[in-house]
Design a protein around this motif. Sequence first.
Motif, PDB file in Angstrom:
ATOM      1  N   LEU A 132       0.835  -1.202   0.000  1.00 12.08           N
ATOM      2  CA  LEU A 132       0.000   0.000   0.000  1.00 12.08           C
ATOM      3  C   LEU A 132       0.867   1.248   0.000  1.00 12.08           C
ATOM      4  O   LEU A 132       1.924   1.296   0.616  1.00 12.08           O
ATOM      5  CB  LEU A 132      -0.922   0.001   1.212  1.00 12.08           C
ATOM      6  N   ASN A 133       0.404   2.258  -0.710  1.00  9.26           N
ATOM      7  CA  ASN A 133       1.053   3.564  -0.700  1.00  9.26           C
ATOM      8  C   ASN A 133      -0.039   4.628  -0.712  1.00  9.26           C
ATOM      9  O   ASN A 133      -1.231   4.313  -0.770  1.00  9.26           O
ATOM     10  CB  ASN A 133       2.020   3.708  -1.885  1.00  9.26           C
ATOM     11  N   ALA A 134       0.374   5.874  -0.657  1.00  6.54           N
ATOM     12  CA  ALA A 134      -0.605   6.967  -0.570  1.00  6.54           C
ATOM     13  C   ALA A 134      -1.534   6.991  -1.781  1.00  6.54           C
ATOM     14  O   ALA A 134      -2.738   7.218  -1.634  1.00  6.54           O
ATOM     15  CB  ALA A 134       0.110   8.307  -0.415  1.00  6.54           C
ATOM     16  N   ASP A 135      -1.003   6.733  -2.969  1.00 12.90           N
ATOM     17  CA  ASP A 135      -1.847   6.752  -4.174  1.00 12.90           C
ATOM     18  C   ASP A 135      -2.939   5.691  -4.104  1.00 12.90           C
ATOM     19  O   ASP A 135      -4.092   5.955  -4.444  1.00 12.90           O
ATOM     20  CB  ASP A 135      -1.003   6.541  -5.437  1.00 12.90           C
ATOM     21  N   ILE A 136      -2.570   4.497  -3.653  1.00 17.17           N
ATOM     22  CA  ILE A 136      -3.556   3.413  -3.546  1.00 17.17           C
ATOM     23  C   ILE A 136      -4.604   3.763  -2.497  1.00 17.17           C
ATOM     24  O   ILE A 136      -5.808   3.609  -2.733  1.00 17.17           O
ATOM     25  CB  ILE A 136      -2.865   2.076  -3.217  1.00 17.17           C
ATOM     26  N   LEU A 137      -4.141   4.222  -1.335  1.00 16.08           N
ATOM     27  CA  LEU A 137      -5.087   4.557  -0.268  1.00 16.08           C
ATOM     28  C   LEU A 137      -6.016   5.694  -0.681  1.00 16.08           C
ATOM     29  O   LEU A 137      -7.211   5.651  -0.410  1.00 16.08           O
ATOM     30  CB  LEU A 137      -4.351   4.902   1.021  1.00 16.08           C
ATOM     31  N   GLU A 138      -5.474   6.707  -1.363  1.00 14.96           N
ATOM     32  CA  GLU A 138      -6.313   7.816  -1.820  1.00 14.96           C
ATOM     33  C   GLU A 138      -7.348   7.335  -2.827  1.00 14.96           C
ATOM     34  O   GLU A 138      -8.485   7.811  -2.833  1.00 14.96           O
ATOM     35  CB  GLU A 138      -5.448   8.919  -2.421  1.00 14.96           C
ATOM     36  N   SER A 139      -6.981   6.355  -3.662  1.00 11.97           N
ATOM     37  CA  SER A 139      -7.937   5.848  -4.651  1.00 11.97           C
ATOM     38  C   SER A 139      -9.061   5.055  -3.990  1.00 11.97           C
ATOM     39  O   SER A 139     -10.127   4.890  -4.577  1.00 11.97           O
ATOM     40  CB  SER A 139      -7.231   4.984  -5.703  1.00 11.97           C
ATOM     41  N   LEU A 140      -8.826   4.563  -2.781  1.00  6.24           N
ATOM     42  CA  LEU A 140      -9.848   3.798  -2.064  1.00  6.24           C
ATOM     43  C   LEU A 140     -10.827   4.689  -1.313  1.00  6.24           C
ATOM     44  O   LEU A 140     -11.886   4.220  -0.888  1.00  6.24           O
ATOM     45  CB  LEU A 140      -9.190   2.823  -1.081  1.00  6.24           C
ATOM     46  N   LEU A 141     -10.469   5.948  -1.140  1.00  7.42           N
ATOM     47  CA  LEU A 141     -11.371   6.871  -0.457  1.00  7.42           C
ATOM     48  C   LEU A 141     -12.564   7.152  -1.354  1.00  7.42           C
ATOM     49  O   LEU A 141     -12.409   7.497  -2.518  1.00  7.42           O
ATOM     50  CB  LEU A 141     -10.666   8.187  -0.122  1.00  7.42           C
ATOM     51  N   VAL A 142     -13.717   6.968  -0.801  1.00  5.94           N
ATOM     52  CA  VAL A 142     -14.940   7.195  -1.566  1.00  5.94           C
ATOM     53  C   VAL A 142     -15.558   8.510  -1.121  1.00  5.94           C
ATOM     54  O   VAL A 142     -16.088   8.608  -0.017  1.00  5.94           O
ATOM     55  CB  VAL A 142     -15.948   6.043  -1.362  1.00  5.94           C
ATOM     56  N   PRO A 143     -15.427   9.541  -1.954  1.00  4.92           N
ATOM     57  CA  PRO A 143     -16.054  10.803  -1.560  1.00  4.92           C
ATOM     58  C   PRO A 143     -17.563  10.642  -1.559  1.00  4.92           C
ATOM     59  O   PRO A 143     -18.125   9.911  -2.361  1.00  4.92           O
ATOM     60  CB  PRO A 143     -15.601  11.785  -2.637  1.00  4.92           C
ATOM     61  N   GLY A 144     -18.163  11.281  -0.618  1.00  4.64           N
ATOM     62  CA  GLY A 144     -19.614  11.175  -0.565  1.00  4.64           C
ATOM     63  C   GLY A 144     -20.177  12.038   0.536  1.00  4.64           C
ATOM     64  O   GLY A 144     -19.467  12.800   1.175  1.00  4.64           O
ATOM     65  N   ASN A 145     -21.422  11.877   0.731  1.00  2.56           N
ATOM     66  CA  ASN A 145     -22.116  12.669   1.729  1.00  2.56           C
ATOM     67  C   ASN A 145     -22.465  11.791   2.926  1.00  2.56           C
ATOM     68  O   ASN A 145     -23.623  11.565   3.216  1.00  2.56           O
ATOM     69  CB  ASN A 145     -23.384  13.279   1.128  1.00  2.56           C
ATOM     70  N   LYS A 146     -21.425  11.298   3.576  1.00  2.76           N
ATOM     71  CA  LYS A 146     -21.652  10.477   4.749  1.00  2.76           C
ATOM     72  C   LYS A 146     -22.357  11.315   5.813  1.00  2.76           C
ATOM     73  O   LYS A 146     -21.974  12.447   6.075  1.00  2.76           O
ATOM     74  CB  LYS A 146     -20.314   9.965   5.296  1.00  2.76           C
ATOM     75  N   VAL A 147     -23.369  10.753   6.388  1.00  3.57           N
ATOM     76  CA  VAL A 147     -24.095  11.442   7.446  1.00  3.57           C
ATOM     77  C   VAL A 147     -23.256  11.374   8.717  1.00  3.57           C
ATOM     78  O   VAL A 147     -22.806  10.304   9.113  1.00  3.57           O
ATOM     79  CB  VAL A 147     -25.476  10.787   7.683  1.00  3.57           C
ATOM     80  N   VAL A 148     -23.006  12.530   9.303  1.00  2.00           N
ATOM     81  CA  VAL A 148     -22.238  12.571  10.548  1.00  2.00           C
ATOM     82  C   VAL A 148     -23.129  13.116  11.652  1.00  2.00           C
ATOM     83  O   VAL A 148     -24.032  13.911  11.417  1.00  2.00           O
ATOM     84  CB  VAL A 148     -20.957  13.426  10.411  1.00  2.00           C
TER      85      VAL A 148
END
Length: 124
Positions: free
Chosen positions: A57-73
């Motif tokens: 794993l590296n930063a590029d892989i981890l960033e690609s796994l982040l799913v932008p969205g409207n998570k309810v907080v």
Amino acid sequence: MNNQFDRFSEDARQALILAQEYAQSSGVRVIDTSYMLLGFIKIKDSVAGEILAEFGLNADILESLLVPGNKVVTGAEIQSGLSYSAQKSLELAFTIALKYGDSFVGTEHLLMAILGQDNSDAYL
């Protein structure tokens, strides 16, 4: 970071600061465990960063796994600045550090806490 992080290693504090910066730059209101993983990987000599790198794993892989969205907080998450799973990870990391006889929480304890949760925001 305030005094609640006094018992964190320098690498752990720095990883949390980086996680906060990543979240803010992404327009996310709270830090979740995915951003914590990004913080670990950016600190190359941290135990957690080395473990993640050993798994390819590296930063590029981890960033690609982040799913932008409207998570309810929740209001509590907004107030603390941490998702529920990130809060739980911090709590579990203290328990893990004590279990191993360590007086400080390191990135390795945080990583173990994140991976030990069924409801973590981080998916690998």
